[in-house]
Design a protein around this motif. Structure first.
Motif, PDB file in Angstrom:
ATOM      1  N   UNK A  17       0.842  -1.170   0.011  1.00  0.00           N
ATOM      2  CA  UNK A  17       0.058  -0.136   0.158  1.00  0.00           C
ATOM      3  C   UNK A  17       0.913   1.154   0.144  1.00  0.00           C
ATOM      4  N   UNK A  18       0.452   2.191  -0.667  1.00  0.00           N
ATOM      5  CA  UNK A  18       0.938   3.467  -0.485  1.00  0.00           C
ATOM      6  C   UNK A  18       0.120   4.448   0.269  1.00  0.00           C
ATOM      7  N   UNK A  19       0.528   5.535   1.047  1.00  0.00           N
ATOM      8  CA  UNK A  19      -0.385   6.443   1.957  1.00  0.00           C
ATOM      9  C   UNK A  19      -1.235   6.745   0.594  1.00  0.00           C
ATOM     10  N   UNK A  20      -2.597   6.940   1.021  1.00  0.00           N
ATOM     11  CA  UNK A  20      -3.584   7.690   0.484  1.00  0.00           C
ATOM     12  C   UNK A  20      -3.843   6.922  -1.202  1.00  0.00           C
ATOM     13  N   UNK A  21      -2.991   5.954  -1.324  1.00  0.00           N
ATOM     14  CA  UNK A  21      -3.232   5.214  -2.556  1.00  0.00           C
ATOM     15  C   UNK A  21      -3.157   3.620  -2.442  1.00  0.00           C
ATOM     16  N   UNK A  22      -4.397   3.024  -1.962  1.00  0.00           N
ATOM     17  CA  UNK A  22      -4.438   1.686  -1.899  1.00  0.00           C
ATOM     18  C   UNK A  22      -3.812   0.919  -3.409  1.00  0.00           C
ATOM     19  N   UNK A  23      -3.244  -0.229  -3.176  1.00  0.00           N
ATOM     20  CA  UNK A  23      -2.750  -0.856  -4.427  1.00  0.00           C
ATOM     21  C   UNK A  23      -4.292  -1.623  -5.045  1.00  0.00           C
ATOM     22  N   UNK A  24      -3.774  -1.459  -6.565  1.00  0.00           N
ATOM     23  CA  UNK A  24      -4.638  -2.390  -7.534  1.00  0.00           C
ATOM     24  C   UNK A  24      -4.217  -3.696  -7.397  1.00  0.00           C
ATOM     25  N   UNK A  25      -5.113  -4.434  -7.287  1.00  0.00           N
ATOM     26  CA  UNK A  25      -4.837  -6.035  -7.136  1.00  0.00           C
ATOM     27  C   UNK A  25      -5.395  -6.733  -8.529  1.00  0.00           C
ATOM     28  N   UNK A  26      -4.474  -7.440  -9.066  1.00  0.00           N
ATOM     29  CA  UNK A  26      -4.780  -7.959 -10.332  1.00  0.00           C
ATOM     30  C   UNK A  26      -4.689  -9.487 -10.223  1.00  0.00           C
TER      31      UNK A  26
END
Ligand code: GRF
Length: 201
Positions: free
Chosen positions: A83-92
């Motif tokens: 995860x990045x702060x403010x930006x949740x990961x895109x899970x593919x």
């Protein structure tokens, strides 16, 4: 935005996505990169390719967990490490052969994608090419969709159709569909990234 790709085997869709990210400059255009390739199987061939291409890899071996919930919990912990702060990961999910629990799907709702080798809502589940041929269909194809609790039934992002030829074996049809998967999955992800680009700080 960090993209995490989950695989269970060859990882040909993962390879197509990683290649598109580089070729189409996703880091520069969307601030997105493939942060990790994660597999539930230590022997997944896609892991070797990912490592050779400088991608970070992780294994969460489902055989090490007594329940589906325990596996999903361990998998979520690894994913959330990207995860990045403010930006949740895109899970593919790309050739990821595990059914995920409703709790896991809920946790990643709206940012969990999958590719299924049929024209959903037709032919959810396994052995789609064999079933398509047995049903006498004239067209087949692939679908990129958001993952919801109901298997292979989430909102559709992209589809591609291919002809079913009279003499097709499941393997021949699978190869024809797979080549379309490699085209529409990167395309669908790029569109998703464009739609969800972080608002310029
Ligand atoms: C293929 O059957 C593909 O249609 C489906 O998952 C399987 C393996 O894909 N999406 P990959 O080569 O591991 O991406």
């Amino acid at each position: 935005r960090n993209i995490v790709i989950l695989i269970s085997g060859t990882g040909s869709n993962m390879r197509a996505i990683a290649a598109a990210a580089e070729r189409d400059q996703w880091p520069e255009r969307f601030g997105a990169r493939v942060a990790a390739v994660i597999s539930n199987r230590p022997e997944a061939k896609g892991l070797a390719w990912a490592r050779e291409h400088g991608l970070e890899t992780q294994v969460v071996d489902h055989r090490a967990y007594a329940t589906r919930e325990a596996f999903d919990e361990a998998l979520a912990r690894v994913i959330d490490g990207y995860e990045q702060p403010q930006e949740p990961a895109l899970v593919v999910l790309a050739g990821f052969m595990r059914i995920l629990t409703p709790g896991f799907v809920e946790r990643y709702a709206g940012r969990l994608l999958n590719i299924h080798p049929s024209l959903l809502p037709a032919f959810p589940g396994l052995h789609t090419h064999q079933r398509v041929i047995a049903a006498g269909c004239r067209v087949a194809g692939a679908t990129v969709h958001e993952v919801t609790a109901e298997l292979d039934h989430g909102p559709i992002l992209e589809q591609a159709a291919v002809p079913v030829l009279p003499c097709d074996t499941p393997e021949q049809l699978a190869a024809r569909v797979l080549s379309q998967e490699h085209r529409i999955y990167p395309q669908a992800i790029a569109q998703w990234l464009r739609r969800h680009r972080a608002v310029a700080a």
